[in-house]
Each structure stands twice: as structure tokens, then as C-alpha cells.
Scaffold this active site. Structure first.
Site, PDB file in Angstrom:
ATOM      1  N   ASP A   1      37.536  44.259  44.499  1.00 30.07           N
ATOM      2  CA  ASP A   1      36.400  44.139  43.577  1.00 30.07           C
ATOM      3  C   ASP A   1      35.205  44.976  44.006  1.00 30.07           C
ATOM      4  O   ASP A   1      34.579  45.652  43.191  1.00 30.07           O
ATOM      5  CB  ASP A   1      35.969  42.669  43.470  1.00 30.07           C
ATOM      6  CG  ASP A   1      36.912  41.858  42.600  1.00 30.07           C
ATOM      7  OD1 ASP A   1      37.677  42.487  41.838  1.00 30.07           O
ATOM      8  OD2 ASP A   1      36.894  40.622  42.681  1.00 30.07           O
TER       9      ASP A   1
ATOM     10  N   THR B   1      41.293  48.984  46.340  1.00 28.61           N
ATOM     11  CA  THR B   1      41.585  48.419  45.016  1.00 28.61           C
ATOM     12  C   THR B   1      40.904  47.070  44.805  1.00 28.61           C
ATOM     13  O   THR B   1      41.152  46.397  43.809  1.00 28.61           O
ATOM     14  CB  THR B   1      43.105  48.253  44.837  1.00 28.61           C
ATOM     15  OG1 THR B   1      43.605  47.408  45.884  1.00 28.61           O
ATOM     16  CG2 THR B   1      43.806  49.596  44.911  1.00 28.61           C
TER      17      THR B   1
ATOM     18  N   HIS C   1      20.309  38.869  54.084  1.00 30.25           N
ATOM     19  CA  HIS C   1      19.455  39.610  53.159  1.00 30.25           C
ATOM     20  C   HIS C   1      17.967  39.283  53.354  1.00 30.25           C
ATOM     21  O   HIS C   1      17.141  40.179  53.562  1.00 30.25           O
ATOM     22  CB  HIS C   1      19.825  39.297  51.710  1.00 30.25           C
ATOM     23  CG  HIS C   1      21.252  39.587  51.365  1.00 30.25           C
ATOM     24  ND1 HIS C   1      21.982  40.590  51.960  1.00 30.25           N
ATOM     25  CD2 HIS C   1      22.102  38.992  50.481  1.00 30.25           C
ATOM     26  CE1 HIS C   1      23.204  40.607  51.455  1.00 30.25           C
ATOM     27  NE2 HIS C   1      23.302  39.644  50.557  1.00 30.25           N
TER      28      HIS C   1
END
Length: 791
Positions: free
Chosen positions: A36, A34, A267
Site C-alpha cells: 500500500d 507492491t 510525529h
């Protein structure tokens, strides 16, 4: 007949295997169902996985899990599932049917206690038995904070593993630690519950289509790229992620991590490894890809504080004060912008700068990896006569456009004056808006390709997890290698005040940066004051280098890192002038712990240093074998010599080990060294001598209450130290004072008392040998850090 029978049996067996495959079942448990991330990406990704795989003989069950009570959790999950969407080419009626089936397979359950996990396991086993299915495996997706990992992992390991013959895949979202130590702790903890092959650490950048295309593109275009993909042809590589949004609403996370931990360490570093790694013969081999990525980490040159510039948008501290209830006097040092200069020390990339940059509240949202090639072409005709988009004088570049920006989508761009690339059928040639310019050229100057069908990164990665493709994920070994690379820089920047910038288009040129001699610096310098005015307590970076006098000679004082940088720059400038004037530079270096940081700075950040014309001498040496860790020469070798290209015949260790003896008077090692200096150094006058100062006032290996080497004609002497090892060889004070320049480096709080004392004494070398350092016709400069000078 026998052959026919064998064929029939094989066909029958294949049919049985296919029938058995049709019965394979996969249970997917989404923890944090539940939250984000689940609402924005993961449920949609699981729905896409279902659409891709359900028609290929797999059956699924989806378990949304959280700590929330069942009724409320079911309502929240149902709301998240309302936004599921189908591919654009799917008919609405078919889409509605598929969504309905997916919803029927998706159930919420509370997973809070060990009994909850046991109940989940029993439910999965009952479902398999009731439907006559064979379990293929289970996927547990941890969309929860890292502090919850251990309890969840323990419960899965003890109560929720699949049965024999079925696989377990555990998916972990970043952050994976805060630094090398915490990452190691987390890895050890998880490793006690799961095997390495069971863990899939997600870096969603590896699922972005342009990033996922880097290795296939390099593989498919080997012929064209083989001769270009190296230091001889690549000018630089830029790996960029810019954001227009700020950190509002996320300052609790950002205060702990900042932009380097949030973006660069993971990243952008992953993109760097894909660009820089040696290409395996088989890029489909996950093992080979991961091994070659690890080799990149092993070749990365260590980062210094001067390798980075950092900034912070002006409203950030106010947001932190508001969201985290900090006092009005609080000012954050967390960077929201960072640019880092990375070098890779291997034959392919030596000397090529890799620029990694990311920031919030910038002027655009865009991500890309740009390989800019050198251009030796010189076109005789004027630009107006150049063949459109093909002239060799046009910029030559290859861009993996990750997303957003003016293009608005993933893309691969190759300058037309490079080569026509080959891409898989899942990519198509694209046309952009008329007049669009990218990286200084119109889009028509590129061969431009975009995906036939755009897919979200998490959707791509979920497919890879399902198929067991480990090369799209972060192994423990690579994770720790990455943290090992970034942690020293993070520690060095911990107390550095970032440059403030207004945000958005108003930044102007404030964040523009340049690089030279291995260092990165802002193009526009901001004046700094020595002592800040009223306000919060000053930080180290609020002070600039102080120039003053000490014992009537010039004094340079700064925080330790700035001081070392200043001294290294001064030595390089002295070396360049000496080589320009005399053709060679004679440098005598002291041993001990203080110069280690200087040696490392010279080794890693001074590419313009004339090492080929530099002679390196020792100021003093302990009477131990040169291979002994106590040897000053060994320290010089470890921290400097092995990293720079000094001709071996220009390196002059002190001869303390002759005839298998250490500093024996009859071996005349001191006289041998003196003769070598006289023969090679004009007038026995070194261009620069680097000294330290001991807490007892000694310098070189010239000690108080000992007359040896403090006067007389001897150039090199044997001395006695009050500490082990007692026997030493040293340049004499008269020889030191012949130098054209003497630099005395004094660092650390332990030197505070002797620094204060020596500032008051006169010329008393027998009590304080350092007080006898007064070059006859040269210059003496003191370099002291604030801990030693100001305490």
C-alpha cells in the site's frame, strides 16, 4: 604563461570531473514494491526524484522487489505504476515521454533467498560494466514490516553492498520498536549489519513542507524571534494531529500500538524538538541539528500518569472483536485519542506547557504546531476602534499549518501584530476563502504563506535521502531517547480504561481537557462507581478513591498511582493553608521505598507548592554518612530536593555523622536535632508528619519489643533496628503525636498481613509501634493502596 597554463589545466580537470560525474549511477531497490505505501506514495516519490535528478547528470535503475513470484509481482507493480503523475506545469507530451523512460528503468524482481540478493548484485554490476557507468551508490527502501528487517539486512550486508567508493543508504519505515527495550533490540540488530550513517529512519512528518520549514523559518527570522522564543513570552505550544477516520481495517496494528505509539512518540515529538531546540548557528549542518534535537530530549521532564488523558471511540472494541475474532466479552483498553502535557526543564522553556494531542474519529482532519504568545497589552480604546489586524490586544500567534483543515494546504501564519516574516522564494503569500477564521481570528489578521508548489512528504524525503541529508531522519540515539521518554507513560497507562467518545461532531465537549499543576484532566468529569455492575472484569481505573475508616481514623484507598496523587494533593493543600496562616510549613518525611513515588510526584507535578516557605525535616535516619545510598536524606535529595527550590537553610537532615563518628552517644546528635526542632517549630508541633508501616508493625525507626522512643520526654532518640544498618535516629512517638496531622502511607501486597492484623489490635505500641500513633489534638489519616488494603 604559467598562470594561464594552470588555469587551462584546472579547466580541463574540472571538465574531466564533470564528465566522470555524468557517468555516476544510482540503483534504487524498493522492498515491498507492491504494498500500500509503495502504491500510494513511494513510486510517485521515486518518479519525482527521477524527474528532479536525471537532468543533472545522474543515471538510475529502479528495482521493485517483493516476495511475490516474478510474473504476478510484475503485474502488481505495473498496476501501481499506472497512477504516476507529472507536475502540473509539465506539458502532456513531455510527461508521457518521461513516464515511458521511467518505466523502462523500473523492473520487478523477487527477493526471497540469499541467492536472489546475490543475483541482484550481479545484475547491477553487469549493468554498470555494460553501460560504462561508475556506481555512486545504492538505496534500499524497506517498505516491509519490521520483523522482516533482520533477514533483509543480513542479505544486503553479505551479498548486495556496492563496491569501494560507492555509498549504501538503507531506508527504514516506522514503527521502530514498541517500547524502549524493543527499540534497543532492533537498533542493536540493525547496527550489526549497517553503519549509523547508512541508516535513514523515515518519519514522514519531517518531509511535510510546513514541518520542514520550522528550522529555516526560525533561522531566517532570528532577529524578530530571538527575544520572543522563550518562557517570558510564550504562553503555550500546541502540537496537534486530528483525524476524522477511525481504525477500521487496521485494528490489528492499532491494538498493538495505539495512538501514542502511532503518532505522539514519533510525529508530534519530532515537531516538538524542532520548535523547542536551540537554533544552531548553521541550520544546514545536519550534525549540529541532530545534536541540538538530542539536547531537547535530555531536558524533557519525565511523564507521569497524570500527564495524559486518553479516550477511545465507542465502536472501536466492536471493530476489534469483528476483525480479530475476539469473544463478545472482549473490551479493548487501546487509546484512540490522547492528549499529553510535556514540560522542558531548561532556561528557555521552564514552565511553558507543550500540549501534544492526536486522535481518530474526531470532528476534523488537521495538523498544526501553534505557538501562542503572552499578551501584556491593554488597549484603552474599545475594540471597534482597533486598527484592523494590527492591534496589540489581538491574539498573537505563529502557526505552522501542516495540512488539511479549513486551509486545506500547508501554510505558515504569523499574527500581523507580531512581525512581518521572511520566507524563502519557494513560499508565496496566500489568500484564503472570504470569511475564513483560524484560531479565533480572520485570515486577514495573519501574514499567511503557502508553498509555491506542494510536494508529498515522501517525495521530499526521497530527495533528502538521495542527497545524504541526515537531519531529516531519526538517528539511533534520538530514537532511543524518545522511547526512553515515552515508555514510562505507556506502561502507566497500560491498564487505564480510556474515556469512551461517540466520534465526529457528536463528541461535543466530551474530550475537552484542561491542565493545572502539571496535570492534565478532562474538563467534564464522568462519575465513576466503586464497584462496577455486571459485565467484564473491572480494571484498575474502574475504581475511584475509597474513603472509609481504619482504626477509627479516616482511610483513603485507591490504586497506587491515584493514591500517590491524592496524598500529594493533600500535602500541597495542607502546605498552602499553613503558609497562608503561619507563613511557613513544617513537613517531616519518612525514608524507605514507599515515599519515593510521592517525592517524584511532588517534584514533577506540583508547581503551586510553597517550597520557598517549607521546612523539610526527617522522621528517621540510618546511621550512615548522608552521602551513602542507604541514607534516607540521600533518597530525599535524589527524588525531591534536587528538583524543587527549597532554601538550603530550610532543609534539616538528622545529625547522624558528627566528629567523623556515626550516632555516637557522646556527640548528642539526637539532642541537637531536638533543640533545632524546639527552636524552629512552634510547640514542637509539625504541620504534617509522613509515616510508613513496616511488615512487623514498626513506624519511623521505632521497633517492636524496644521501649526506646515510645514514651517519655525525649523528642529525638537513637534506636536499634533488627536489620542492617542497626543503628538509627528517629523522632519519638510523643513528638509524632504532637503533630497537627499525621499521614501513614502503606503500599504493596507485602503489607497485606500487617494491615489486617493492625486493624484488629488496640493500643499496644510495644508490640506494634504503629498502634501508638494517635495525635493528641491533630488528625491521623491512613493512605493505603488496594494491594495492601484489599489484596
Amino acid at each position: 604563461m604559467w598562470k594561464m597554463l594552470i588555469v587551462v589545466m584546472c579547466v580541463a580537470l574540472l571538465g574531466c570531473l564533470q564528465a566522470q560525474e555524468l557517468q555516476e549511477h544510482v540503483s534504487i531497490i524498493l522492498l515491498g514494491a507492491t504494498g500500500d505505501l509503495a502504491k500510494k506514495y513511494l513510486w510517485q516519490g521515486l518518479f519525482q526524484l527521477y524527474l528532479d535528478e536525471v537532468g543533472r547528470g545522474h543515471s538510475f535503475s529502479f528495482h521493485g522487489a517483493a516476495l511475490t513470484a516474478p510474473k504476478q509481482g510484475q503485474e502488481l507493480m505495473a498496476k501501481a505504476l499506472e497512477s504516476l503523475s507529472c507536475p502540473k506545469d509539465m506539458a502532456p507530451s513531455h510527461c508521457a515521454e518521461e513516464k515511458d523512460q521511467f518505466l523502462q528503468l523500473s523492473r520487478y524482481r523477487q527477493l526471497k533467498t540469499a541467492e536472489d540478493y546475490q543475483a541482484l548484485n550481479k545484475d547491477i554490476e553487469a549493468q554498470l560494466q555494460h553501460a560504462g557507468l561508475r556506481e555512486a551508490g545504492r538505496i534500499f527502501y524497506f517498505s516491509v514490516p519490521p520483523f522482516a528487517y533482520a533477514d533483509i539486512a543480513r542479505n544486503i550486508n553479505s551479498s548486495c553492498r556496492p563496491g569501494p567508493g560507492a555509498w549504501l543508504r538503507v531506508v527504514l519505515e516506522k514503527p521502530f520498536g514498541h517500547d524502549h527495550f524493543s527499540a534497543q533490540q532492533l537498533a542493536t540488530e540493525l547496527g550489526s549489519f549497517f553503519q549509523e550513517e547508512e541508516m535513514y529512519r523515515v518519519d514522514h512528518y519531517l518531509g511535510k513542507q510546513a514541518v520542514a520549514q520550522i528550522l529555516p523559518f526560525r533561522d531566517q527570522n532570528r532577529k524578530a524571534l530571538d527575544s520572543l522564543w522563550n518562557r517570558h513570552h510564550v504562553e503555550r505550544v500546541e502540537i496537534i494531529m486530528k483525524e476524522t477516520v477511525d481504525a477500521e481495517g487496521r485494528t490489528s496494528f492499532y491494538e498493538e500500538y495505539g495512538v501514542i505509539r502511532d503518532v505522539l512518540q514519533n510525529h508530534l515529538t519530532e515537531v516538538l524538538t524542532l520548535v523547542a531546540m536551540e537554533l544552531p548557528l548553521n541550520v544546514s549542518s545536519a550534525e549540529a541539528v541532530l545534536r541540538h534535537k538530542l539536547q531537547v530530549f535530555q531536558a524533557l521532564r519525565g511523564l507521569q500518569r497524570g500527564s495524559a488523558v486518553v479516550g477511545q471511540y465507542q465502536s472501536y472494541s466492536e471493530q476489534v472483536r469483528r476483525e480479530l475474532q475476539k469473544p463478545d466479552s472482549f473490551h479493548s483498553l487501546t487509546p484512540t485519542f490522547a492528549a499529553v502535557l510535556v514540560h522542558i526543564d531548561n532556561l528557555r522553556w521552564e514552565g511553558v506547557p507543550f500540549i501534544l494531542m492526536s486522535g481518530k474519529a474526531l470532528d476534523e482532519r488537521v495538523g498544526y504546531a501553534r505557538i501562542l504568545f503572552k499578551n501584556q497589552a491593554c488597549c484603552v480604546q474599545s475594540e471597534k476602534h482597533w486598527a484592523a489586524a494590527q492591534s496589540q490586544c489581538l491574539p498573537r500567534q505563529l502557526i505552522f499549518h501542516i495540512g488539511h483543515g479549513d486551509l486545506g494546504s500547508p501554510a505558515v501564519l504569523v499574527s500581523r501584530n507580531l512581525f512581518r516574516p521572511s520566507l524563502p522564494s519557494s513560499w508565496k503569500e496566500m489568500e484564503g476563502p472570504p470569511g475564513l477564521r483560524l484560531f479565533g481570528s480572520p485570515l486577514s489578521d495573519y501574514y499567511a504563506y503557502s508553498p509555491v508548489q506542494e510536494r508529498d512528504a515522501h517525495s521530499v524525503l526521497l530527495s533528502h535521502i538521495f542527497h545524504g541529508r541526515k537531519d531529516s531522519f531519526i538517528t539511533t540515539e534520538n530514537l532511543l531517547a524518545s522511547w526512553g521518554f515515552w515508555t514510562p507513560l505507556l506502561e502507566s497507562l497500560a491498564h487505564k480504561a480510556p474515556r469512551l467518545y461517540p466520534g465526529g461532531a457528536e463528541n461535543g465537549r466530551l474530550l475537552d481537557f484542561e491542565f493545572s499543576s502539571g496535570r492534565l484532566f478532562f474538563s467534564q468529569q464522568q462519575p465513576e462507581q466503586l464497584v462496577p455492575g455486571p459485565g467484564p472484569a473491572p480494571m484498575p481505573s474502574d475504581f475511584q478513591v475509597l474513603r472509609a475508616k481504619y482504626r477509627e481514623s479516616p482511610l483513603v484507598s485507591a490504586w497506587s498511582e491515584e493514591l500517590i496523587s491524592k496524598l500529594a494533593n493533600d500535602i500541597e493543600a495542607t502546605a498552602v493553608r499553613a503558609v497562608r496562616r503561619f507563613g511557613q510549613f513544617h513537613l517531616a518525611l519518612s525514608g524507605g521505598s514507599s515515599p519515593v513515588a510521592l517525592f517524584q510526584q511532588l517534584a514533577t507535578a506540583h508547581y503551586g507548592f510553597p517550597w520557598a516557605h517549607t521546612h523539610l525535616w526527617l522522621v528517621d535516619e540510618r546511621c550512615v554518612p548522608l552521602s551513602d545510598p542507604e541514607s534516607n536524606f540521600q533518597g530525599l535529595q535524589a527524588h525531591l530536593l534536587q528538583h524543587v527550590r527549597v532554601p538550603y537553610y530550610n532543609i534539616h537532615p538528622m545529625p547522624v555523622h558528627l566528629q567523623q563518628r556515626l550516632c555516637a552517644e557522646e556527640d548528642q546528635g539526637a539532642q541537637i536535632y531536638a533543640r533545632e526542632i524546639s527552636a524552629l517549630v512552634a510547640n514542637s508541633s509539625f504541620d504534617l508528619v509522613l509515616l510508613g508501616m513496616g511488615a512487623d508493625g514498626h513506624t519511623a525507626s521505632l521497633f517492636p519489643q524496644s521501649p526506646t522512643g515510645l514514651d517519655g520526654e525525649q523528642l529525638v532518640v537513637l534506636t536499634t533496628s533488627p536489620s542492617q544498618p542497626h543503628r538509627r535516629m528517629s523522632l519519638s512517638l510523643p513528638l509524632i503525636n504532637r503533630a497537627k496531622k499525621v499521614a501513614v502511607l502503606v503500599m504493596g501486597r507485602m503489607k497485606r498481613e500487617i494491615t489486617a492484623l493492625v486493624s484488629r489490635v488496640g493500643y499496644e505500641p510495644k508490640k506494634w509501634p504503629i498502634s501508638g500513633v494517635l495525635p493528641h489534638s491533630g488528625q491521623l489519616v491512613w493512605y493505603m493502596d488496594y494491594d495492601a488494603f484489599l489484596a
